[in-house]
Design a protein around this motif. Structure first.
Motif, PDB file in Angstrom:
ATOM      1  N   VAL A   5      -1.623  -1.277   0.520  1.00 15.62           N
ATOM      2  CA  VAL A   5      -1.543  -1.799   1.883  1.00 15.62           C
ATOM      3  C   VAL A   5      -2.758  -2.675   2.202  1.00 15.62           C
ATOM      4  CG1 VAL A   5      -1.309  -1.176   4.305  1.00 15.62           C
ATOM      5  CG2 VAL A   5      -0.258   0.249   2.553  1.00 15.62           C
ATOM      6  N   THR A   6      -3.913  -2.313   1.622  1.00 14.69           N
ATOM      7  CA  THR A   6      -5.102  -3.147   1.793  1.00 14.69           C
ATOM      8  C   THR A   6      -5.543  -3.622   0.416  1.00 14.69           C
ATOM      9  OG1 THR A   6      -6.541  -1.233   1.621  1.00 14.69           O
ATOM     10  CG2 THR A   6      -5.884  -1.889   3.830  1.00 14.69           C
ATOM     11  N   GLY A   7      -6.589  -4.402   0.400  1.00 12.41           N
ATOM     12  CA  GLY A   7      -7.132  -4.865  -0.875  1.00 12.41           C
ATOM     13  C   GLY A   7      -6.445  -6.122  -1.368  1.00 12.41           C
ATOM     14  N   GLY A   8      -6.736  -6.457  -2.608  1.00 12.33           N
ATOM     15  CA  GLY A   8      -6.307  -7.739  -3.158  1.00 12.33           C
ATOM     16  C   GLY A   8      -4.811  -7.944  -3.208  1.00 12.33           C
ATOM     17  N   SER A  38      -2.628  -6.822  -0.992  1.00  8.17           N
ATOM     18  CA  SER A  38      -2.069  -6.365   0.283  1.00  8.17           C
ATOM     19  C   SER A  38      -0.879  -7.206   0.721  1.00  8.17           C
ATOM     20  CB  SER A  38      -3.143  -6.383   1.367  1.00  8.17           C
ATOM     21  OG  SER A  38      -3.693  -7.659   1.461  1.00  8.17           O
ATOM     22  N   PHE A  39      -0.754  -8.452   0.198  1.00 13.74           N
ATOM     23  CA  PHE A  39       0.416  -9.234   0.615  1.00 13.74           C
ATOM     24  C   PHE A  39       1.691  -8.693  -0.012  1.00 13.74           C
ATOM     25  CE2 PHE A  39      -2.548 -11.318  -2.126  1.00 13.74           C
ATOM     26  CZ  PHE A  39      -1.846 -11.392  -3.316  1.00 13.74           C
ATOM     27  N   GLY A  53       1.501  -4.641   2.023  1.00 12.93           N
ATOM     28  CA  GLY A  53       1.665  -4.697   3.479  1.00 12.93           C
ATOM     29  C   GLY A  53       3.130  -4.758   3.875  1.00 12.93           C
ATOM     30  N   PRO A  54       3.851  -5.818   3.476  1.00 16.24           N
ATOM     31  CA  PRO A  54       5.274  -5.907   3.839  1.00 16.24           C
ATOM     32  C   PRO A  54       6.090  -4.732   3.295  1.00 16.24           C
ATOM     33  CG  PRO A  54       4.497  -7.996   2.939  1.00 16.24           C
ATOM     34  CD  PRO A  54       3.380  -7.023   2.778  1.00 16.24           C
ATOM     35  N   ARG A  71       5.527  -1.756   5.570  1.00 18.18           N
ATOM     36  CA  ARG A  71       6.171  -1.950   6.862  1.00 18.18           C
ATOM     37  C   ARG A  71       7.689  -1.798   6.737  1.00 18.18           C
ATOM     38  NH1 ARG A  71       1.605  -5.366   7.557  1.00 18.18           N
ATOM     39  NH2 ARG A  71       2.508  -7.202   6.552  1.00 18.18           N
ATOM     40  N   LYS A 131       0.568   6.391   0.972  1.00 18.10           N
ATOM     41  CA  LYS A 131      -0.834   6.432   0.549  1.00 18.10           C
ATOM     42  C   LYS A 131      -1.266   5.020   0.188  1.00 18.10           C
ATOM     43  CE  LYS A 131      -1.931  10.889   0.418  1.00 18.10           C
ATOM     44  NZ  LYS A 131      -3.186  11.397   0.973  1.00 18.10           N
ATOM     45  N   ASP A 132      -2.397   4.599   0.724  1.00 17.10           N
ATOM     46  CA  ASP A 132      -2.876   3.241   0.458  1.00 17.10           C
ATOM     47  C   ASP A 132      -3.801   3.242  -0.752  1.00 17.10           C
ATOM     48  OD1 ASP A 132      -3.877   0.740   0.422  1.00 17.10           O
ATOM     49  OD2 ASP A 132      -4.932   0.868   2.340  1.00 17.10           O
ATOM     50  N   GLY A 170      -4.685  -1.114  -4.344  1.00 22.94           N
ATOM     51  CA  GLY A 170      -4.546  -1.778  -5.643  1.00 22.94           C
ATOM     52  C   GLY A 170      -5.355  -1.183  -6.768  1.00 22.94           C
ATOM     53  N   GLU A 198       6.573 -11.241  12.063  1.00 20.48           N
ATOM     54  CA  GLU A 198       6.159 -12.098  10.953  1.00 20.48           C
ATOM     55  C   GLU A 198       7.394 -12.319  10.091  1.00 20.48           C
ATOM     56  OE1 GLU A 198       3.309 -10.192   8.412  1.00 20.48           O
ATOM     57  OE2 GLU A 198       4.783  -8.809   7.614  1.00 20.48           O
TER      58      GLU A 198
END
Ligand code: ATP
Ligand code: ATP
Ligand code: MG
Ligand code: MG
Lengths: 238, 296, 252, 358, 358
Positions: free
Chosen positions: E11-14, E16-17, E20-21, E24, E49-50, E53, E280
């Protein structure tokens, strides 16, 4: 000019100064004697605003300097030449001096240049070293630089913390002559010295500080004659 | 190698190099007053770009950039006032760790405000595919903006630090704070000023480079690392050094693709930089004495 | 044979000739002083002798050995100890620990021996501790043994520094302004100490501005001025040397 | 001896945690405890380098990666295609190879983990010596940059080389059989044994380092930190001691890398990343720099929380916040917040004030 | 009953694109399922769990989810590197894993509990090459980002090109954080043989490649991978995006699909809901998450709260329409998509449209 009443000050819980009262009048040289650790530096630092006072009063030219930021005090005409060699090590001698002139900067470049000239006259060695980094100066040269820097702001009161430390005898004499000359030019000097004899030799009045309290005070001649002072600070004659 | 290719590489190198140089100069400004490296410098660049992009919806581009720079300066001041100002004689390492923490937090703020996607300002002239040709090489006009902006900043700052009294006073604070106070310099304000200045420079860089490199919440780290490398290589505190080292790094990177696979680009360029550093431990333009005198 | 021989030593900093063609020697058991105006090059001379930086030209021999290109730690392990003009305590360590570091060259435990705490290191550790405490006692600062050294008063720090240097069991001790910042009583005390050190068989070379100290204790004095040696003699003669009076001592 | 005693309570705690989790049926906590222990092994090594020898290293993840990657690559890349080459034959006859079957039935011939471990750790040590000699001549920020650069180079190299699996890293790393019946692996059945292997290693490391800092060498190191010039004048060979410490901490990092990689059954480039190195340095700092116990505590706690994903997507944010808060309010590390000591101080102050009033 | 489903996403980090989606989409779908009364009356509890990466975190989380949370199945991780690290863990623990990673090694060789939803790289590569054959292109340059996706794609391109009579004359891998690629573009442009460029990555640098090519005045066709399936990249590349050709699932052109297309209804609905909820544009990445959760939901409807039965149910799923295509799982194929899952798209006036050739 400077009047201190019941000053208590120190570092954190440690109270170094316990109820110090003293005063300095315009145009005089006042010296403070005391053993190592008596609190002389602490006293000067408190006046200069570097150390916060716990209680008491300190008035300089009718300003309550205990309430003023340390950086604003030189602007009032009260500067300190610190103990140790607090020069701007990585900057040149000339830059060091110019920084000393911070308080008079607003009076324009001319004034600043004149003051710079004046310091170079007082301390010719500094002129030779003016582009050298201050950190590489010899001990004595650094001490002179620190004095020159303080004098750059045309102070009315100069506080000097052991200016003769680490200086050659000839230079020490010169320094003391400079101090006298400053007084003769109308400046006021508050001098802390280990070299009690020399200090009392040029001072008008003196105080003896011991463990944070003033134990003796009076005109310099009286102190020179005082048995206790003789025993504690003047020692054998050379 | 053809002239065309040579020029193409050179311009690419100058573009990267100018960006690295601006970030490095941001480091230098704060270093020069506080003696610390502000690892959140890259985040100023990010804030500058991101804020300008957001503002673009409400105002024309030049306005947006100016306002973004001002806001970032404010952020710089806030950071200094909240985290740094009230510390009494903090050690260098402590400050560094704090700035690392600030950098991490700023990134988090960035991702929560703007999300993880990339954004960019429009090209100042033309668009994505506009380019002009010199000696057969195609160059985007935005490159000139980047180069010009960094050139101006370098010259301006050089003059500021060497000749103005405020500049000198800022350096005095770095050298010996106590002595600076005794000279009547308000050291705390100098530090705040240095944060404002470097935030502003970072933000401006973030705006001019945004059309080329895009802005993203986590762009700061990479820039900070490159900028730090360049600042050190140039000799900490020396803006001229930063420019020289920045351009050197940029050009090495650009030309390295012609001999080694792109994947090794960073490894090669940094290895070269390290080698230089071993030969000149004080950096290209740092004075040996100054490097020896400033302890960690 | 002289213990220390300084032969045509020079040091140039950029355009400045800080030390210029200085030669002298120090005999075993002597107390020799170097005096001179500020910036004369005394500390620079010390730094070259102790290997902090290399000389531009000339040579130094210690115990008959040339010190060319030797690092400070190598010179120290040959038996030359020094103190610094601006006291350099090991901050974060107690006075005792400071002195214990001084025993470094007299002990041997290396990385592995220390990590695995080899039995033979136990005795060595004990010896280091005992010897260091002895030295603190010699300098009458044993009550500060467990105080952090850098928080001690100035005079006490000087004593710790001295004890630390003595812990090397040097044959030559270089002292850079040991009495700076001390009052006359403390200065006299330092004088007595230096004599005591000499009586232990340690040769002393010192730089000092306090003439009462220098004249009292030194056997010979070298006078430097602008990097050049202008006189070398016994104290009585130096005191009367008109040139030295002119540039350094001043008229009484 | 004294040092041995000082880690005994910790040993007791380690055993206690095992029994507690087994009694409450929460043994799964041991997984993250094991992983944290390995990271902490690196961190205490770094602590000695930073806190005692005074040398910052922003490239320690690089040494961790060297250990982990070399061990992983050697034990996973099959040598079957080269099985007739002289080197492979020689290694095989020297007992340094291991054959077996992979999950899908293919035959494997790989370097045995013991041999791989030794190669990995010695490589790390040799690299530490080679780069340490020039790098440790630098000071302050310059040193920081040089070590950071080293870290980036390692990161780039593992990311660029196919041998190291590029972006995917290396997976399916076999178990590391220490002695028959005891192996480092992530199998659920080996969990308790691995918990003790990790903590055993950490405790041994701790004892060694505690011994070291309280010895002739340790004093010399602290001396270098306090004043390099004075240490030099005491006959301390500063550059050699700095280098030895650097190598020692690199070895600690590499050992941690080897073990954790076998435990995880793989390693990825994120282990070599610059942010990892920064994280390690920050943990040492919040632990109190010259404070092995503080570093150990923070190493365990922060890694444990992060590996459990306690803060979810806010993991980095919380870490940043912790850094700032500790550095603002307890600059000498978390242990300087020592509550008992604080209370004592308060009581004492009360007393003093009263005395002064009298 | 409450059925726990775990998800490990970047969800975060390099990356995340991707994460993230994906996260969601999962949240949206689970909410949706529960709002409709769950599956056969069972509500789903989603635990995300995030991993940011990082493989080591993914490993820790996988163990945590399996043992501690006792989840029925795990969705994710987002990247292939992470997936490969936990493939064996899930297999050993007999917990179904529905990866959102792209690389084919995830399902080849097949591990019985491991599935993946994104289309196979090899199909994307083939699709591109088929198009090139039509256009008469035979010499190409390959660019890839240094992520797992880029690495796997590069591998497939190089391996498959000869089958189509295509020669790869230049290969370069760039950093996922690259912010200017004009130098490398200049380099491959200097090779006059190059008739087209294929860029394979999932990172924003895709837009930079396009820009730098067009700025250099280089007009050869630019092919991108299915990682270009995010309208944000088109916006970022602006005018330079025009004419880029790439294979993708049909999510991006849902509106223009024929009404009888089995995917159309669900694509339209997913797109509408996602865009309304998160403000988005929907991307194919979110679609991978959507597919994973809907496939899992279908399998739960079949097998209930039983890991083995759910596994079997997934393996038997046929003709299941998702965003990525129509899934037909089998014991040998744990991806279930064929080459028709892809459609060639291009960018016209800043929008995705079906590519119809020259
Ligand atoms: N920063 C500080 N923190 C705590 N205590 C201090 C600090 N500075 C000085 N002291 C203590 O305050 C006392 C007085 O010190 P001060 O420096 O004022 O003495 P002094 O009279 O100037 O001595 P000297 O002649 O050695 O310079 C000493 O006991 C000293 O240890
Ligand atoms: N690193 C350096 N770079 C340039 N000049 C230097 C350097 N070190 C010393 N000097 C200069 O060399 C001269 C001699 O300095 P040194 O410190 O040896 O004097 P000293 O005799 O010890 O004086 P003091 O009694 O004041 O300590 C001085 O003029 C000084 O400015
Ligand atoms: Mg004092
Ligand atoms: Mg000197």
């Amino acid at each position: 000019m400077l009047r201190i009443r019941n000053l208590v000050s120190g570092y954190g819980k440690i109270k170094v100064l316990k109820n110090v009262s003293m005063h300095v009048d315009p145009g005089e040289i006042v010296t403070i004697l005391g053993a190592n650790g008596a609190g002389k530096t602490t006293l000067l630092s408190t006046i200069a605003g570097l150390v916060r006072a716990n209680s008491g009063e300190a008035e300089f030219k009718s300003n309550n300097i205990l309430k003023i930021k340390a950086s604003a005090i030189p602007g009032l005409g009260c500067v300190m030449v610190p103990e140790g060699r607090q020069v701007f090590a990585a900057m040149t001698v000339e830059e060091n001096l110019l920084l000393g002139g911070h308080a008079v900067q607003k009076q324009g470049r001319k004034v600043l240049t004149a003051l710079l000239e004046h310091q170079y006259e007082l301390f010719p060695i500094l002129r030779d070293r003016k582009d050298q980094l201050a950190g590489t100066l010899s001990g004595g040269e650094q001490q002179m630089l620190a004095m020159g820097r303080a004098l750059m702001s045309k102070p009315s009161l100069v506080m000097m913390d052991e200016p003769s430390t680490g200086l050659a005898p000839l230079i020490v004499k010169e320094i003391f002559q400079i101090i006298v000359r400053l007084r003769d030019e109308g400046n006021t000097v508050l001098l802390v010295e280990q070299n009690a004899k020399a200090a009392l030799g040029i001072a008008d009045r003196g105080y003896v500080l011991e463990t944070g309290k003033i134990i003796v005070q009076g005109p310099a001649e009286d102190l020179l004659a005082n048995k206790d002072v003789q025993r504690a600070y003047l020692g054998r004659e050379k | 190698m053809t002239t065309e290719l040579f020029i193409q590489y050179l311009m690419a190198g100058i573009t990267y190099g100018s960006i690295y140089a601006i970030v490095a100069i941001g480091f230098n400004i704060i270093y020069n007053t506080t003696g610390i490296i502000n690892f959140a410098q890259g985040e100023f660049v990010m804030f500058g770009g991101m804020i300008a992009i957001s503002l673009l919806q409400f105002m024309p581009l030049p306005m947006a950039i100016i306002v973004a720079v001002l806001i970032t300066m404010l952020i710089g001041a806030m950071i200094e006032i909240c985290f740094i100002r009230w510390l009494k004689s903090p050690s260098v390492l402590r400050m560094i760790i704090i700035t690392i923490g600030i950098s991490i937090l700023s990134r988090e703020v960035g991702v929560h405000v703007w999300g993880e996607s990339i954004r960019s300002l429009p090209y100042f002239f033309g668009n994505e595919i506009t380019s002009f040709v010199i000696f057969g090489a195609h160059i985007s006009p935005q490159v000139l903006w980047v180069v010009a902006a960094s050139g101006l900043m370098v010259i301006g700052l050089g003059i500021f630090f060497k000749t103005t009294s405020v500049g000198r006073e800022m350096r005095a604070c770095a050298s010996n704070r106590k002595a600076a106070t005794l000279c009547g310099i308000n050291t705390q304000n100098m530090v705040t000023l240095s944060f404002i200045l470097s935030a502003g420079i970072g933000a401006l860089a973030g705006c001019v480079m945004s059309p080329i490199t895009y802005s993203q919440y986590d762009m700061g780290t990479g820039l900070a690392i490159k900028g730090f490398t360049v600042a050190i290589l140039g000799g900490l505190g020396s803006s001229g050094g930063a420019v020289a080292a920045g351009l050197l790094l940029g050009v090495i990177e650009a030309f390295s693709v012609s001999v080694v696979p792109l994947a090794f680009q960073d490894a090669i360029s940094i290895a070269i930089l390290l080698t230089i550093l071993f030969v000149r431990p004080q950096g290209l333009f740092g004075s040996k004495e100054a490097a020896g005198l400033s302890e960690f | 044979m002289a213990l220390l021989e300084v032969n045509k030593l020079s040091k140039r900093f950029g355009g400045l000739l800080a030390v210029n063609d200085v030669s002298f020697h120090v005999e075993p058991g002597q107390i020799k002083a170097v005096i001179g105006p500020n910036g004369a090059g005394k500390t620079t001379l010390f730094n070259m002798i102790s290997g902090t930086f290399p000389a531009s030209s000339g040579s130094v021999s210690f115990q008959g050995r040339k010190l060319k290109r030797k690092k400070p730690f190598q010179i120290a392990s040959l038996g030359m100890a020094r103190t610094f003009q601006n006291i350099k305590m090991f901050s974060g360590m107690t006075a005792l620990e400071n002195v214990m570091v001084g025993r470094h060259i007299q002990s041997h435990a290396g990385f592995f021996a220390s990590m695995f705490r080899m039995p033979w290191t136990w005795k060595e550790e004990r010896d280091i501790r005992e010897k260091s405490l002895e030295l603190l006692a010699l300098l009458e600062i044993e009550k500060y043994a467990h105080t952090e050294a850098s928080s001690l008063a100035f005079g006490q720090q000087r004593a710790v520094e001295l004890a630390r240097a003595l812990a090397l069991e040097p044959s030559l001790l270089l002292l850079d302004e040991p009495a700076a910042g001390l009052n006359i009583y403390e200065t006299a005390e330092v004088g007595r100490l230096i004599m005591k050190i000499r009586d232990l068989g340690i040769t002393v070379l010192l730089v000092e501005h306090d003439m009462s100290l220098v004249m009292d204790i030194s056997d010979e004095i070298v006078v430097l001025c602008f990097g050049e040696k202008i006189a070398e003699d016994i104290p009585k003669n130096i005191q009367q040397d008109p040139e030295v009076i002119k540039i350094y001592l001043g008229e009484e | 001896m004294k040092k041995l005693l000082s880690v005994l309570p910790l040993l007791a705690l380690v055993i206690g945690i095992h029994f507690l989790t087994s009694a409450t049926d929460t043994m799964f906590y041991l997984t993250q405890m094991t992983m944290s222990a390995y990271y902490s092994l690196l961190i205490i090594g770094l602590c000695v380098l930073m806190g005692y020898a005074g040398q910052i290293s922003l490239g320690h993840a690089g040494f961790f990666a060297i250990g982990g990657y070399i061990s992983a690559a050697l034990t996973t890349h099959s040598l079957v295609p080269y099985k007739d080459s002289a080197l492979v034959v020689f290694l095989n006859s020297a007992g340094m190879l291991m054959s077996g079957q992979d999950l899908y039935g293919g035959t494997l011939l790989v370097v045995s983990p013991w041999a791989a471990c030794i190669v990995a750790v010695s490589t790390a040590a040799i690299i530490a010596v080679i780069i340490g000699i020039p790098v440790l001549k630098l000071k302050g920020h310059y040193l920081a940059m040089a070590t950071l650069g080293f870290g980036i180079i390692i990161y780039r190299v593992v990311l660029a080389l196919e041998y190291f699996g590029e972006a995917d890293g290396i997976s399916e790393v076999p178990a590391f059989v220490l002695i028959p019946g005891l192996s480092v692996s992530g199998n659920f059945s080996d969990r308790v044994a691995n918990y003790y292997i990790a903590w055993g290693l950490l405790l041994v490391g701790m004892v060694l380092l505690l011994n070291l800092i309280d010895s002739r060498v340790g004093r010399a190191l602290r001396g270098i930190h306090g004043s390099g010039e004075a240490a030099d004048a005491m006959g301390v060979n500063t550059s050699r001691f700095k280098l030895q410490t650097f190598v020692l901490s690199a070895v600690f990092a590499a050992v941690a890398g080897v073990f954790l990689t076998h435990y995880n059954g793989g390693i990825g480039p994120s282990e070599a990343g610059v942010m990892k190195s920064v994280r390690y340095v920050a943990i040492v700092a919040v632990g109190g720099m010259a404070h092995l116990w503080g570093a150990l505590l923070m190493g365990i706690v922060l890694n444990f929380l992060s590996l459990r994903g306690v803060f979810g997507s806010y993991d980095d944010a919380v870490f940043g916040l912790i850094l700032i808060l500790i550095m603002l309010f307890a600059p000498n590390g978390i242990l300087s917040l020592n509550i008992r000591h604080r209370l004592k101080q308060l009581v004492n102050r009360g007393k003093q004030d009263r005395e002064e009033e009298v | 009953e409450n059925i726990k489903v775990g998800a490990i996403l970047a969800v975060t980090g390099g990356a995340s694109f991707l994460g993230g989606p994906e996260a969601r989409s999962l949240e949206m779908m689970v909410e949706d399922i529960n709002a409709k009364g769950g599956i056969n009356g069972n509500t789903i509890e989603l635990i995300i769990k995030d991993s940011a990466g990082s493989p080591e975190k993914a490993i820790s989380f996988a163990k945590q989810l399996i043992e501690e949370e006792k989840v029925l199945a795990i969705i994710g991780p987002s990247t292939s590197g992470e997936t490969m690290k936990i493939k064996n863990i899930c297999q050993e623990a007999k917990t179904p894993l529905l990866s959102c990673g792209a690389a084919e090694v995830i399902v080849d060789p097949v591990a019985s509990y491991v599935f993946k939803t994104p289309q196979k790289d090899s199909f994307a590569a083939k699709k591109i090459f088929m198009e090139m054959n039509k256009l008469g292109i035979s010499k190409i340059a390959v660019l890839a980002g240094n992520t797992g996706f880029g690495q796997a794609g590069k591998g497939q391109l190089l391996a498959i090109a000869p089958e189509f009579g295509i020669e790869v004359v230049e290969v370069e891998v760039y950093d996922k954080k690259s912010n200017d690629l004009s130098a490398v573009v200049a380099k491959i442009k200097a090779n006059k043989d190059v008739q087209a460029v294929v860029n394979w990555s999932i990172v924003p640098a895709q837009a930079i490649v396009a820009k730098n090519m067009r700025q250099a005045g280089w007009e050869v066709p630019l092919f991108q991978s299915h990682g270009f399936g995010n309208i944000k990249y088109v916006q970022a590349a602006g005018a330079a995006a025009e004419g880029i050709i790439f294979p993708a699932g049909r999510l991006l052109i849902a509106e223009s699909l024929a009404d009888d297309n089995p995917q159309k209804a669900l694509l339209m609905e997913y797109k509408k809901n996602y865009e309304a909820k998160f403000n988005e544009p929907a991307s194919t990445f979110g679609g991978h998450g959507y597919d994973a959760i809907t496939i899992l939901a279908a399998a739960i409807a079949e097998g209930g709260n039983d890991r083995d039965k759910v596994r079997d149910a997934i393996e038997n799923l046929k003709g299941f329409a998702g965003t990525g295509g129509v899934f037909n799982f089998s014991a040998e194929d744990h991806n279930g998509l064929d080459i028709d899952a892809f459609q060639m798209l291009t960018v016209k006036d800043g929008k995705f449209v079906a590519y119809t050739g020259k």
